[in-house]
Design a protein around this motif. Structure first.
Motif, PDB file in Angstrom:
ATOM      1  N   ILE A  72       9.275  -3.204  -7.218  1.00 53.70           N
ATOM      2  CA  ILE A  72       8.159  -2.255  -7.323  1.00 53.70           C
ATOM      3  C   ILE A  72       7.705  -2.109  -8.771  1.00 53.70           C
ATOM      4  CG2 ILE A  72       7.560   0.196  -7.102  1.00 53.70           C
ATOM      5  CD1 ILE A  72       9.238   0.253  -4.540  1.00 53.70           C
ATOM      6  N   GLN A  73       8.641  -2.132  -9.712  1.00 54.98           N
ATOM      7  CA  GLN A  73       8.270  -2.033 -11.128  1.00 54.98           C
ATOM      8  C   GLN A  73       7.419  -3.222 -11.555  1.00 54.98           C
ATOM      9  OE1 GLN A  73       8.753   0.510 -13.130  1.00 54.98           O
ATOM     10  NE2 GLN A  73       9.973   1.709 -11.679  1.00 54.98           N
ATOM     11  N   ILE A  74       7.764  -4.408 -11.075  1.00 53.17           N
ATOM     12  CA  ILE A  74       6.969  -5.593 -11.413  1.00 53.17           C
ATOM     13  C   ILE A  74       5.588  -5.506 -10.770  1.00 53.17           C
ATOM     14  CG2 ILE A  74       6.805  -8.114 -11.148  1.00 53.17           C
ATOM     15  CD1 ILE A  74       9.883  -8.180 -11.278  1.00 53.17           C
ATOM     16  N   LEU A  75       5.539  -5.077  -9.509  1.00 53.01           N
ATOM     17  CA  LEU A  75       4.246  -4.902  -8.838  1.00 53.01           C
ATOM     18  C   LEU A  75       3.408  -3.845  -9.554  1.00 53.01           C
ATOM     19  CD1 LEU A  75       5.437  -4.988  -5.114  1.00 53.01           C
ATOM     20  CD2 LEU A  75       3.855  -6.612  -6.179  1.00 53.01           C
ATOM     21  N   LEU A  87       5.476   2.687  -3.786  1.00 52.01           N
ATOM     22  CA  LEU A  87       6.576   3.069  -2.896  1.00 52.01           C
ATOM     23  C   LEU A  87       6.048   3.838  -1.692  1.00 52.01           C
ATOM     24  CD1 LEU A  87       9.553   3.315  -2.167  1.00 52.01           C
ATOM     25  CD2 LEU A  87       9.711   5.293  -3.710  1.00 52.01           C
ATOM     26  N   ASN A  88       5.123   4.768  -1.917  1.00 55.66           N
ATOM     27  CA  ASN A  88       4.536   5.510  -0.804  1.00 55.66           C
ATOM     28  C   ASN A  88       3.895   4.573   0.204  1.00 55.66           C
ATOM     29  OD1 ASN A  88       5.297   7.963  -1.858  1.00 55.66           O
ATOM     30  ND2 ASN A  88       3.320   8.415  -2.784  1.00 55.66           N
ATOM     31  N   ASP A  89       3.164   3.578  -0.299  1.00 56.43           N
ATOM     32  CA  ASP A  89       2.488   2.630   0.593  1.00 56.43           C
ATOM     33  C   ASP A  89       3.486   1.814   1.417  1.00 56.43           C
ATOM     34  OD1 ASP A  89       0.094   3.509  -0.401  1.00 56.43           O
ATOM     35  OD2 ASP A  89      -0.171   1.837  -1.798  1.00 56.43           O
ATOM     36  N   LEU A  90       4.648   1.538   0.848  1.00 49.67           N
ATOM     37  CA  LEU A  90       5.623   0.674   1.512  1.00 49.67           C
ATOM     38  C   LEU A  90       6.421   1.394   2.598  1.00 49.67           C
ATOM     39  CD1 LEU A  90       7.000  -1.278  -1.581  1.00 49.67           C
ATOM     40  CD2 LEU A  90       5.605  -2.218   0.264  1.00 49.67           C
ATOM     41  N   ILE A  91       6.566   2.716   2.486  1.00 49.96           N
ATOM     42  CA  ILE A  91       7.396   3.421   3.468  1.00 49.96           C
ATOM     43  C   ILE A  91       6.572   4.095   4.558  1.00 49.96           C
ATOM     44  CG2 ILE A  91       9.268   3.791   1.830  1.00 49.96           C
ATOM     45  CD1 ILE A  91       8.322   6.638   1.462  1.00 49.96           C
ATOM     46  N   LEU A  92       5.250   4.034   4.448  1.00 49.64           N
ATOM     47  CA  LEU A  92       4.403   4.641   5.470  1.00 49.64           C
ATOM     48  C   LEU A  92       4.307   3.738   6.690  1.00 49.64           C
ATOM     49  CD1 LEU A  92       1.436   5.833   3.238  1.00 49.64           C
ATOM     50  CD2 LEU A  92       3.144   7.270   4.349  1.00 49.64           C
ATOM     51  N   PRO A  93       3.975   4.310   7.857  1.00 51.31           N
ATOM     52  CA  PRO A  93       3.586   3.458   8.981  1.00 51.31           C
ATOM     53  C   PRO A  93       2.306   2.722   8.594  1.00 51.31           C
ATOM     54  CG  PRO A  93       3.097   5.751   9.449  1.00 51.31           C
ATOM     55  CD  PRO A  93       3.910   5.740   8.200  1.00 51.31           C
ATOM     56  N   PRO A  94       1.927   1.656   9.326  1.00 45.96           N
ATOM     57  CA  PRO A  94       0.718   0.907   8.951  1.00 45.96           C
ATOM     58  C   PRO A  94      -0.480   1.833   8.792  1.00 45.96           C
ATOM     59  CG  PRO A  94       1.909  -0.245  10.684  1.00 45.96           C
ATOM     60  CD  PRO A  94       2.587   1.088  10.512  1.00 45.96           C
ATOM     61  N   SER A  95      -0.873   2.061   7.545  1.00 48.02           N
ATOM     62  CA  SER A  95      -1.888   3.075   7.258  1.00 48.02           C
ATOM     63  C   SER A  95      -2.700   2.679   6.037  1.00 48.02           C
ATOM     64  CB  SER A  95      -1.237   4.438   6.978  1.00 48.02           C
ATOM     65  OG  SER A  95      -0.382   4.836   8.005  1.00 48.02           O
ATOM     66  N   ASP A  96      -3.937   3.166   6.008  1.00 47.44           N
ATOM     67  CA  ASP A  96      -4.728   3.168   4.786  1.00 47.44           C
ATOM     68  C   ASP A  96      -4.553   4.530   4.134  1.00 47.44           C
ATOM     69  OD1 ASP A  96      -5.717   0.609   5.248  1.00 47.44           O
ATOM     70  OD2 ASP A  96      -7.509   1.343   6.286  1.00 47.44           O
TER      71      ASP A  96
END
Length: 377
Positions: A72-75, A87-96
């Motif tokens: 995540i730090q590299i991204l 991190l928030n984007d990665l742990i959410l259900p498929p969402s915008d």
């Protein structure tokens, strides 16, 4: 959950990142997987970036959460984004994720006043609701903002964690398994339709501001977004208080599915540019003058001054319940009704009031009010 962190990211949250999801996310940023002799790791490279990303291929590895944090730090450096956002984007259900950001001197520490924060959230909700209404029944003004399927979709949206560096309201809109707006078959994704349409509309508004072409949003040509008065009112209510403040609205697309267009995904509107928004609102407003209506709500904020007779009068802010959710409106009350408002506030009682609901920058107003009453809950 514990509060332990690694590289300022919560370890308990890092453990929730699924290997398949982060793999899809990395590939969506045009990183490619390289072949190596290491069978327990996945290694990615990018044509324009010097560093590699390495993640375990199994969530059972002892240091899994730490390697995910490293990735995540590299991204974060690659995307120039806050690691917490990723991190928030990665742990959410498929969402915008739709982000409503206030850039101001006050918001640099991640906080704004209660009134501003609440107004931003409510305005964001109404903007999303208006976006869907514009998709379903495109017209210049939706007199009644009510639809059962839209209500169900809004109930599935989530409020995300705020982020540092400015005040950000995150509204998380699921993109999978949503009914279309026309029937009961799972054909299209109302969530993705909504976020795409919202950002297209904002791009169109931004372009019309920059070219000073107000007619293109008042009378859009065929094939261009028809943006309702309701949408513009929601946007106008977001106007920040100070001259150098800005509002940024953007979408972070689900890593599972990228949009099929090349519009900018983030739009910034400065405080002076809201003059344009208010001019559009004036031009789109129905010629029919507001009528006296009865409103039900609660007392949200008290204010007032002592008049020459030594009695308190002044403006209070009401939370009024309407078809598309609650809105805040201010009204100037006489001494007798101001005392009633104080009682309703401290006893948490609902109130009713009659008057004309008028649009005004940042908050609606009730004019010519009468019959202010405390209701029995």
């Amino acid at each position: 959950m514990t509060n332990k962190t690694y590289k300022e990211l919560k370890i308990d949250l890092l453990k929730l990142v699924n290997t398949d999801i982060i793999d899809q996310y990395i590939k969506s940023q045009n990183w490619h997987l390289i072949q190596t002799k290491f069978k327990d790791s996945l290694i990615y490279e990018h044509n324009t970036f010097d560093e590699q990303i390495v993640i375990p291929n199994n969530m059972d590895f002892d240091d899994y959460e730490f390697r995910i944090a490293d990735a995540i730090q590299i991204l974060s450096k690659f995307e120039n984004r806050n690691p917490i956002e990723i991190l928030n984007d990665l742990i959410l259900p498929p969402s915008d994720v739709i982000r409503f950001r206030v850039n101001s001197e006050q918001s640099k520490n991640g906080t704004i006043s209660y009134d501003e924060g609440l107004n931003l959230l409510q305005s964001g909700r109404r903007m999303i609701y208006a976006t869907i209404m514009d998709l379903v029944r495109p017209q210049k003004f939706h007199k009644k903002m009510a639809d059962k399927q839209i209500d169900e979709f809004m109930q599935n949206c989530l409020l995300g964690q705020t982020e540092r560096g400015s005040f950000v309201a995150n509204l998380i809109c699921p993109i999978k398994g949503q009914l279309t707006l026309t029937d009961n078959r799972l054909i299209t994704q109302i969530g993705r339709q909504t976020t795409e349409s919202l950002i297209k509309s904002l791009n169109y508004i931004s372009d019309s501001i920059n070219t000073n072409n107000i007619n293109k949003v008042i009378n859009p040509p065929e094939g261009k977004p028809q943006i309702s008065l309701n949408f513009f009112e929601a946007l106008g209510d977001m106007r920040p208080p100070e001259k150098y403040d800005k509002i940024e609205i953007g979408v972070t697309w689900s890593p599972l599915e990228k949009p099929k267009f090349d519009f900018r995904s983030h739009i910034t509107i400065s405080e002076p540019q809201f003059e344009y928004v208010e001019k559009v609102i004036e031009m789109l407003s129905p010629e029919e003058k507001p009528k006296i209506e009865q409103f039900i709500g609660t007392v949200d904020t008290l204010a007032g001054d002592i008049n020459e007779e030594g009695k308190i009068i002044g403006t209070v802010v009401l939370m009024i319940y309407q078809y598309d959710g609650a809105i805040r409106a201010k009204v100037f009350l006489n001494n007798i009704d101001h005392e009633k408002a104080v009682q309703a506030y401290w006893k948490n009682k609902k109130i009713s009031i009659e008057g004309k609901l008028i649009w005004a920058p940042r908050m609606k107003e009730i004019e010519g009010y009468k019959n202010f009453k405390i209701l029995d809950n």
